[in-house]
Design a protein around this motif. Sequence first.
Motif, PDB file in Angstrom:
ATOM      1  N   LEU A   1      -1.262   3.955  -4.880  1.00  0.00           N
ATOM      2  CA  LEU A   1      -1.417   5.405  -4.980  1.00  0.00           C
ATOM      3  C   LEU A   1      -2.524   5.779  -5.957  1.00  0.00           C
ATOM      4  O   LEU A   1      -2.498   5.369  -7.117  1.00  0.00           O
ATOM      5  N   MET A   2      -3.488   6.556  -5.475  1.00  0.00           N
ATOM      6  CA  MET A   2      -4.480   7.179  -6.343  1.00  0.00           C
ATOM      7  C   MET A   2      -4.841   8.517  -5.724  1.00  0.00           C
ATOM      8  O   MET A   2      -5.401   8.578  -4.625  1.00  0.00           O
ATOM      9  N   GLU A   3      -4.483   9.587  -6.424  1.00  0.00           N
ATOM     10  CA  GLU A   3      -4.706  10.942  -5.923  1.00  0.00           C
ATOM     11  C   GLU A   3      -5.483  11.736  -6.957  1.00  0.00           C
ATOM     12  O   GLU A   3      -5.251  11.613  -8.163  1.00  0.00           O
ATOM     13  N   SER A   4      -6.381  12.558  -6.503  1.00  0.00           N
ATOM     14  CA  SER A   4      -7.170  13.375  -7.419  1.00  0.00           C
ATOM     15  C   SER A   4      -6.259  14.251  -8.274  1.00  0.00           C
ATOM     16  O   SER A   4      -5.316  14.859  -7.777  1.00  0.00           O
TER      17      SER A   4
ATOM     18  N   ASP B   1      -1.054  -2.062   1.253  1.00  0.00           N
ATOM     19  CA  ASP B   1      -1.182  -2.768  -0.015  1.00  0.00           C
ATOM     20  C   ASP B   1      -0.452  -1.968  -1.080  1.00  0.00           C
ATOM     21  O   ASP B   1      -0.948  -0.970  -1.586  1.00  0.00           O
ATOM     22  N   HIS B   2       0.745  -2.420  -1.411  1.00  0.00           N
ATOM     23  CA  HIS B   2       1.606  -1.703  -2.349  1.00  0.00           C
ATOM     24  C   HIS B   2       1.520  -2.274  -3.767  1.00  0.00           C
ATOM     25  O   HIS B   2       2.246  -1.859  -4.663  1.00  0.00           O
ATOM     26  N   ARG B   3       0.613  -3.212  -4.004  1.00  0.00           N
ATOM     27  CA  ARG B   3       0.499  -3.845  -5.322  1.00  0.00           C
ATOM     28  C   ARG B   3      -0.113  -2.888  -6.345  1.00  0.00           C
ATOM     29  O   ARG B   3      -0.860  -1.978  -6.000  1.00  0.00           O
ATOM     30  N   LYS B   4       0.191  -3.150  -7.610  1.00  0.00           N
ATOM     31  CA  LYS B   4      -0.388  -2.404  -8.733  1.00  0.00           C
ATOM     32  C   LYS B   4      -0.846  -3.430  -9.757  1.00  0.00           C
ATOM     33  O   LYS B   4      -0.024  -4.173 -10.316  1.00  0.00           O
ATOM     34  N   LEU B   5      -2.144  -3.438 -10.017  1.00  0.00           N
ATOM     35  CA  LEU B   5      -2.694  -4.526 -10.816  1.00  0.00           C
ATOM     36  C   LEU B   5      -3.962  -4.094 -11.527  1.00  0.00           C
ATOM     37  O   LEU B   5      -4.838  -3.467 -10.923  1.00  0.00           O
TER      38      LEU B   5
ATOM     39  N   LEU C   1      -8.260  -0.029  -3.294  1.00  0.00           N
ATOM     40  CA  LEU C   1      -7.213   0.965  -3.065  1.00  0.00           C
ATOM     41  C   LEU C   1      -6.660   0.817  -1.652  1.00  0.00           C
ATOM     42  O   LEU C   1      -7.374   0.404  -0.732  1.00  0.00           O
ATOM     43  N   ASP C   2      -5.404   1.186  -1.496  1.00  0.00           N
ATOM     44  CA  ASP C   2      -4.822   1.197  -0.152  1.00  0.00           C
ATOM     45  C   ASP C   2      -5.395   2.358   0.652  1.00  0.00           C
ATOM     46  O   ASP C   2      -5.550   3.471   0.141  1.00  0.00           O
ATOM     47  N   GLY C   3      -5.695   2.109   1.917  1.00  0.00           N
ATOM     48  CA  GLY C   3      -6.318   3.131   2.750  1.00  0.00           C
ATOM     49  C   GLY C   3      -5.461   4.344   2.990  1.00  0.00           C
ATOM     50  O   GLY C   3      -5.976   5.450   3.201  1.00  0.00           O
ATOM     51  N   TYR C   4      -4.139   4.184   2.954  1.00  0.00           N
ATOM     52  CA  TYR C   4      -3.233   5.327   3.123  1.00  0.00           C
ATOM     53  C   TYR C   4      -2.897   5.963   1.782  1.00  0.00           C
ATOM     54  O   TYR C   4      -2.953   7.188   1.623  1.00  0.00           O
ATOM     55  N   GLY C   5      -2.551   5.144   0.799  1.00  0.00           N
ATOM     56  CA  GLY C   5      -2.144   5.665  -0.499  1.00  0.00           C
ATOM     57  C   GLY C   5      -3.236   6.406  -1.241  1.00  0.00           C
ATOM     58  O   GLY C   5      -2.950   7.164  -2.172  1.00  0.00           O
ATOM     59  N   SER C   6      -4.497   6.209  -0.834  1.00  0.00           N
ATOM     60  CA  SER C   6      -5.619   6.883  -1.501  1.00  0.00           C
ATOM     61  C   SER C   6      -6.177   8.048  -0.682  1.00  0.00           C
ATOM     62  O   SER C   6      -7.250   8.566  -1.014  1.00  0.00           O
ATOM     63  N   MET C   7      -5.454   8.476   0.334  1.00  0.00           N
ATOM     64  CA  MET C   7      -5.974   9.544   1.202  1.00  0.00           C
ATOM     65  C   MET C   7      -6.193  10.859   0.450  1.00  0.00           C
ATOM     66  O   MET C   7      -7.040  11.668   0.836  1.00  0.00           O
ATOM     67  N   LYS C   8      -5.449  11.080  -0.642  1.00  0.00           N
ATOM     68  CA  LYS C   8      -5.601  12.317  -1.405  1.00  0.00           C
ATOM     69  C   LYS C   8      -6.583  12.171  -2.565  1.00  0.00           C
ATOM     70  O   LYS C   8      -6.654  13.032  -3.433  1.00  0.00           O
TER      71      LYS C   8
END
Length: 370
Positions: free
Chosen positions: A41-44, A110-114, A69-76
Motif C-alpha cells: 500500500l502506498m497512497e498519496s 505483492d503484499h510484502r513490506k520491506l 510497489l504492488d500494481g493494485y495497492g499503489s493505484m491511489k
Amino acid sequence: MRGRWQVGNRFTLLPEGKRFLPALFTAIDEARTTLYLELYLMESGTLATRVIDALCAAAGRGVTVLVLLDGYGSMKLAHADRQRMREAGVVLRFFNPLVWHHLGKNLSRDHRKLLIVDERLAFTGGFGAVDAFVEAWYEVAVRIEGPVVADWVSLFAQLWEAPLTRGRAAPRHWPEPAPIAALAENMRGRMISGRGHRYQAIRHSLHQRIATAERRLWLCTPYFVPTFSLRRRLIRAARLGFDVRLLLPGSRHDHPGIRYAGQRFYARLLRAGVRIYEFQPTFIHAKFVLVDDWASIGSCNFDHWSLQWNLEANQEVEDKGFARDVAALFERNFAASEEIHWDQWRYRPWTQRCREWIFGTLNGWMTRLR
C-alpha cells in the motif's frame, strides 16, 4: 523462498507507528549506498509525501534508491508523486499492474513490506505508506541486522527482476549479496516467504511450530479467516491444554465483512478452549505469532487470501529475550481488548448469525477462485 536459520543477528521489536516510523525515516536519512523499498500500500497523502521526500533526498545525495510497489495497492498514488520520484532519480517499478484481458491474473498481489538500507539493515512488518497507519491503525515492525539481511536482499532482487514486475527502468544486474558479519547479540532467525498456493512455506512453518508447541500459541492477525487445517491445529492444541489465544480486531475494521466471515468459527474455537480477544482502541493491522520462544512477524495474515494468492514474507526469530518482548506486547494488547466468552457468544443475536453466514459464504466462493 525459505532462508537458512542463521545466528549472529540482532532483532528489535518496534510496536506502533510512533516507534517504527521514526526508525524507518532515520534509517533512510542515514543511507549511504542503497535503499530498497517494497510495499503493498502506498497512497498519496501526508505519510506518502514524507516518504517520497526522504527517498528523493537520498537519491539526491547519490544513494541508489529502488522502489517496488504492488500494481493494485499503489493505484491511489498520484501521477505527480510518481513523477517526482522519477525526476529525483528514484527507480520505480510495479508488480503485476492490473490487466482487463486476464482477470484471474490480477489476483496475485505483492503484499510484502520491506525496507533495506545499505544491504546491512532491514525492516519488515505490516506497514505501508498510507495515512491510516499513522492515524487509525495499530501496527508492528521488526528491525533486522546481521547475516539474515542478505536473504532479504535476495528476496527483493528476485521480485525486482520477475516477469510480472514492470516499469520504465530495466531490471538491474544483482551481484551475489556480500556476507554480513555476525553480531555479538547472536540471535537466531531466518527470512521466510510465500508465493500463494504454489509455495506456502510460511503456513507450513506455522503448522510445524504448532505441532511441537509445549506451552503457548498466541496469534495476532487483522483478517482472521483461517484455513481448515489451521483451525484444526488450534483446536487440538487447546484441547491438549496449551495456552492458545487469538488477538483479533474489534468493531474498528477496514473490511467488516472479513471480520464477520471469521467470526463464524468462534463457536467451535471457544468450546475447545481457545481464548479470543478483540482489540478495542483502534484497528489492529499487525501480524505476529508467538509459539513458546519462536516468533514470526511480517506481512502474512494467515487467511485464505494471503495463503492462496499473495506474495508474503515474515521474519522468524528463535530467541528467549525477543520472545519475552513479543509476549509483553501481546499482554498489553490483551489488556486493551474485550475477551469473548462462550457463555456470552452462544446467545449472540440472529442478526450477527446472519452476517456470519452471508459473509462466510461469500468468502467460501472467493477461496475457490484460482
